[in-house]
Scaffold this active site. Structure first.
Site, PDB file in Angstrom:
ATOM      1  CB  CYS A  65     -12.621  47.913 129.409  1.00 46.10           C
ATOM      2  SG  CYS A  65     -14.187  47.775 129.159  1.00 46.10           S
ATOM      3  CB  CYS A  69     -16.756  41.363 131.812  1.00 46.84           C
ATOM      4  SG  CYS A  69     -17.679  42.459 130.807  1.00 46.84           S
ATOM      5  CB  CYS A  72     -12.618  40.896 130.688  1.00 45.33           C
ATOM      6  SG  CYS A  72     -12.059  41.894 129.397  1.00 45.33           S
ATOM      7  CB  CYS A 109     -12.282  39.032 114.697  1.00 46.10           C
ATOM      8  SG  CYS A 109     -12.643  37.331 114.103  1.00 46.10           S
ATOM      9  CB  CYS A 142     -16.235  39.674 112.320  1.00 49.52           C
ATOM     10  SG  CYS A 142     -17.238  39.463 113.857  1.00 49.52           S
ATOM     11  CB  CYS A 202     -20.180  36.192 115.432  1.00 45.90           C
ATOM     12  SG  CYS A 202     -18.980  35.168 116.198  1.00 45.90           S
ATOM     13  NE  ARG A 272     -15.079  31.720 114.592  1.00 41.65           N
ATOM     14  CZ  ARG A 272     -15.765  32.739 114.723  1.00 41.65           C
ATOM     15  NH1 ARG A 272     -15.445  33.900 115.697  1.00 41.65           N
ATOM     16  NH2 ARG A 272     -16.483  33.138 113.772  1.00 41.65           N
TER      17      ARG A 272
HETATM   18  S1  SF4 Z   1     -15.224  41.938 127.936  1.00 43.95           S
HETATM   19 FE1  SF4 Z   1     -13.492  42.975 128.885  1.00 43.95          FE
HETATM   20  S2  SF4 Z   1     -13.281  44.705 127.289  1.00 43.95           S
HETATM   21 FE2  SF4 Z   1     -15.339  43.995 126.793  1.00 43.95          FE
HETATM   22  S3  SF4 Z   1     -16.709  44.988 128.086  1.00 43.95           S
HETATM   23 FE3  SF4 Z   1     -16.258  43.429 129.431  1.00 43.95          FE
HETATM   24  S4  SF4 Z   1     -14.533  44.198 130.577  1.00 43.95           S
HETATM   25 FE4  SF4 Z   1     -14.762  45.613 128.919  1.00 43.95          FE
END
Ligand code: SF4
Length: 410
Positions: A65, A69, A72, A109, A142, A202, A272
Site C-alpha cells: 500500500c 497508516c 498497518c 467483507c 461489505c 460500517c 463488532r
Molecule cells: S490501513 Fe493499511 S492498507 Fe489501508 S490505507 Fe492504511 S496502510 Fe493502506
C-alpha cells in the site's frame, strides 16, 4: 453504581450517555469490571438478544500500500513478513468467501489494500460480488476498498454491495499521529458517500495505540454522529515490522471497558468485536460477547485468528447463538430506516474489518475521567504491560486462506 444504572436506563431507551459518563466507564476499576459488563450486557440483550453475527474477511489484495497508516502491516515501507499479492480473481475470492459462509458467516467483507480503488478495481470487485452472490444469494457483502471517488459508491451499490466499511480508527485530534497520507476528513467523507449511495455504513476504531481516554470517547461520539449501522472495535495487533510493534498497552479488563463504553454510546448499533480480541482479551473473550453482538470468524487480513471451530465453541459455551441469514441483525427502527434509504444491510481500517489499526506514545497511561456528581470515583488505569515488554509470540502472520494454496480456517 449510580453511573451504571443511569447508563442502562438510557441504553434501554436507545439514548447515549454524556461524554463525562462515557469517560467514567473507562475509568472504572478492575474490581468493577463484571458490574460494567453486566450493565452493558443488558443493553446488548435489549437490542440484539443473545445473537452473534459472524463476519468473514477476504483480503482481495494484500500489502504494497502507498499509504502510511502506522498500525498497518500493509503500509508503505512495512517490514512485516506478511503475504503480499495482487487482486484475487473473482472465482478465487468466491471460493475463499464460501469457506466463511460454510462456517456460518452471514456477511463477507471484501477488503483490498490501497488508498482507494480505481474504476477498474470497482469493476473487479463488482464481478467478485456477482460471483459470491451467485453461490450464496442471501449473504451480505461489505466492501472495504479505501477512499472512494465520485460515483464509485453508487457503482458498488448497484453491483450488489450491501455495506461499505471505512474506519475512523482514532480521534480527529490524534489522526495525524497515525497517518500522514490522508486525513480524518477524507475518511468521514467516504463513510458519508457510502451512506448516500444507500449502502449500510460500517465504521469503527482501533484501541491500544497509546491514545487517551478522551480520544477513545471522541472517536466513538464522532461515530455516533456519523450513525453507521455497524461499529467494529479493533484492539491494536502490534505486528512486527510496523511502527507500533512495541505497543502492548491493553489489558483484558480495559478491552471490556472499551467495549462497554461503545455499547453504551451506540446501544442499538451492531458492535463488532474485531481484530486483536484473541491476543488482548485472551481467556476473557467470552465476556466480550455480552457487549458485542458480532465477531469475525477465523483469520484476519494479515494475521491469524483462533480457529473458526473455537469461535463457534466459544459462542455456544457462553450461551449465545449464531445469527442466521433469516434473522434481521439490526433492530426494526434501524433496519427500516436503512431500507427507506435504499440500503442493504463495514472497514478500510484494521486487521478486522477494513484496512487500518495505530498510535502515539507506547505505554501511555489513560487519563482519569473528571469527577462528576453521581459518578463513580475515577481510578487511574494501570499500565498492563511494562514498557518494552512484548507479547509478540501471540501474533501469528496469516499463511493460509486467501492468496495461498492452503484452506482457510473458517
Ligand atoms: S490501513 Fe493499511 S492498507 Fe489501508 S490505507 Fe492504511 S496502510 Fe493502506
Amino acid at each position: 453504581m449510580d453511573l451504571l444504572n443511569t447508563l442502562v436506563d438510557k441504553g434501554l431507551r436507545g439514548e447515549s450517555p454524556t461524554r463525562a459518563e462515557a469517560l467514567a466507564v473507562l475509568a472504572t476499576s478492575d474490581d468493577d469490571v463484571l458490574d460494567v459488563v453486566a450493565a452493558a450486557g443488558k443493553v446488548r440483550r435489549r437490542w440484539f438478544g443473545r445473537r452473534v453475527k459472524l463476519n468473514y474477511l477476504v483480503n482481495l489484495k494484500s500489502g504494497l500500500c502507498p499509504e502510511d497508516c502506522g498500525y498497518c502491516s500493509q503500509r508503505l515501507g512495512s517490514k512485516s513478513e506478511i503475504l503480499k499479492y495482487t487482486w484475487l480473481k473473482p472465482d478465487q475470492a468466491a471460493a475463499a468467501a464460501e469457506a466463511g459462509v460454510a462456517g456460518g458467516a452471514k456477511r463477507v467483507c471484501l477488503v483490498a489494500s490501497g488508498r482507494g480503488p480505481t474504476d477498474r478495481d470497482v469493476d473487479r470487485v463488482s464481478k467478485t460480488i456477482a460471483a459470491i452472490k451467485e453461490q450464496n444469494e442471501d449473504v451480505e457483502i461489505c466492501a472495504c476498498l479505501g477512499l472512494l471517488s465520485d460515483g464509485q459508491a453508487a457503482r458498488l451499490r448497484e453491483a450488489g454491495a450491501d455495506a461499505y466499511n471505512h474506519n475512523l480508527n482514532t480521534s480527529e485530534a490524534t489522526y495525524g499521529d497515525i497517518t500522514t497520507t490522508h486525513t480524518y476528513a477524507d475518511r468521514v467523507s467516504t463513510v458519508q458517500q457510502a451512506q448516500s449511495a444507500g449502502m449500510s455504513a460500517c465504521s469503527g476504531l482501533i484501541a491500544g495505540m497509546g491514545e487517551r481516554d478522551e480520544d477513545l470517547v471522541d472517536v466513538v461520539f464522532s461515530l455516533r454522529e456519523l450513525n453507521p449501522d455497524s461499529v467494529p472495535v479493533n484492539f491494536l495487533i502490534p505486528i512486527e515490522g510496523t511502527p507500533l510493534a512495541g505497543d502492548w498497552n491493553l489489558t483484558p479488563q480495559r478491552c471490556l471497558r472499551i467495549l462497554a463504553m461503545v455499547r453504551f454510546v451506540c446501544p442499538d448499533v451492531e458492535v463488532r468485536l474485531a481484530g486483536g480480541r484473541e491476543i488482548h482479551l485472551r481467556t476473557l473473550q467470552p465476556l466480550a460477547l455480552h457487549l458485542a453482538n458480532s465477531i469475525f470468524l477465523g483469520d484476519y487480513l494479515t494475521t491469524e485468528g483462533q480457529s473458526g471451530k473455537d469461535d463457534l465453541d466459544m459462542i455456544a459455551d457462553a450461551g449465545f447463538e449464531v445469527e442466521g441469514t433469516d434473522t434481521r441483525t439490526l433492530p426494526a427502527h434501524r433496519a427500516d430506516a436503512l431500507a427507506a434509504a435504499g440500503g442493504g444491510c463495514g472497514s478500510h481500517g484494521a486487521e478486522g474489518g477494513g484496512c487500518g489499526p495505530c498510535g502515539d506514545a507506547p505505554g501511555t497511561v489513560a487519563d482519569a475521567a473528571p469527577a462528576e456528581p453521581g459518578l463513580a470515583e475515577p481510578v487511574a488505569e494501570p499500565v498492563a504491560v511494562a514498557a518494552g515488554e512484548s507479547h509478540a509470540d501471540l501474533v501469528a502472520v496469516r499463511r493460509r486462506g486467501a492468496g495461498t494454496e492452503l484452506p482457510p480456517n473458517a
